[in-house]
Design a protein around this motif. Structure first.
Motif, short mmCIF file in Angstrom:
data_model
loop_
_atom_site.label_atom_id
_atom_site.label_comp_id
_atom_site.label_asym_id
_atom_site.label_seq_id
_atom_site.Cartn_x
_atom_site.Cartn_y
_atom_site.Cartn_z
N UNK A 1 -5.07 -17.63 3.13
CA UNK A 1 -4.55 -17.62 4.48
C UNK A 1 -3.04 -17.35 4.45
N UNK A 2 -2.34 -17.95 3.49
CA UNK A 2 -0.90 -17.74 3.40
C UNK A 2 -0.57 -16.28 3.14
N UNK A 3 -1.39 -15.62 2.32
CA UNK A 3 -1.14 -14.21 2.02
C UNK A 3 -1.24 -13.33 3.26
N UNK A 4 -2.03 -13.73 4.22
CA UNK A 4 -2.17 -12.96 5.46
C UNK A 4 -0.89 -12.99 6.28
N UNK A 5 -0.10 -14.03 6.09
CA UNK A 5 1.19 -14.12 6.78
C UNK A 5 2.24 -13.28 6.05
N UNK A 6 2.17 -13.25 4.73
CA UNK A 6 3.14 -12.51 3.92
C UNK A 6 2.90 -11.00 4.06
N UNK A 7 1.66 -10.58 3.97
CA UNK A 7 1.28 -9.17 4.07
C UNK A 7 0.33 -9.00 5.26
N UNK A 8 0.88 -8.77 6.45
CA UNK A 8 0.02 -8.70 7.64
C UNK A 8 -1.06 -7.62 7.52
N UNK A 9 -2.29 -8.05 7.67
CA UNK A 9 -3.44 -7.17 7.65
C UNK A 9 -4.47 -7.82 8.57
N UNK A 10 -4.50 -7.40 9.85
CA UNK A 10 -5.36 -8.09 10.83
C UNK A 10 -6.82 -8.26 10.41
N UNK A 11 -7.51 -7.23 9.90
CA UNK A 11 -8.90 -7.45 9.50
C UNK A 11 -9.04 -8.50 8.38
N UNK A 12 -8.12 -8.48 7.43
CA UNK A 12 -8.16 -9.46 6.35
C UNK A 12 -7.91 -10.87 6.90
N UNK A 13 -6.98 -10.99 7.83
CA UNK A 13 -6.69 -12.29 8.42
C UNK A 13 -7.90 -12.81 9.19
N UNK A 14 -8.57 -11.95 9.94
CA UNK A 14 -9.78 -12.37 10.66
C UNK A 14 -10.84 -12.88 9.69
#
Length: 127
Positions: free
Chosen positions: A1-14
């Motif tokens: 989850x933290x990596x989704x904040x560092x490297x924004x990637x909406x599908x990965x975050x979802x």
């Protein structure tokens, strides 16, 4: 989850939010407020990028989080979500959610539905 904040990637975050919330709910070890916040974030992001799949996912997870009628969850899964996934050809999520639905059918003594669902996995082996 933290990596989704560092490297924004909406599908990965979802996907990360779905996996995290789903795992927490299955373990019965969670802070409801934290999961509610994650679901709200996920729902908002899914709406922003117009991702119907994750809008459905977060709707279903909301049913589980709020301890709503479990029948609603499985009915939505069967009637709306799985047909949507089949239309998209999302085999990863199809497999995940069909296994979940199979277990529900089995545990609720809906053996005919369980057999129909399982049969499609054995059919290619027979032919």
């Amino acid at each position: 989850m933290d990596q989704c904040e560092v490297n924004p990637n909406p599908p990965l975050k979802l996907s990360a939010i779905r996996g995290y919330v789903h795992s927490c709910l299955n373990l019965d070890f969670y802070n409801k407020q934290n999961l509610r916040s994650l679901l709200d974030d996920g729902r908002w992001l899914a709406e922003q990028i117009q991702n119907k799949t994750y809008q459905y996912v977060f709707y279903m997870l909301d049913i589980l989080l709020e301890d709503k009628d479990i029948e609603d969850y499985y009915l939505f899964l069967e009637i709306t979500f799985l047909p949507h996934l089949h239309e998209l050809g999302n085999n990863t999520l199809i497999s995940l959610y069909e296994k979940e639905l199979f277990q529900y059918y089995r545990n609720s003594s809906q053996y005919e539905k369980a057999c129909r669902l399982a049969a499609k996995y054995f059919e290619p082996l027979i032919h």
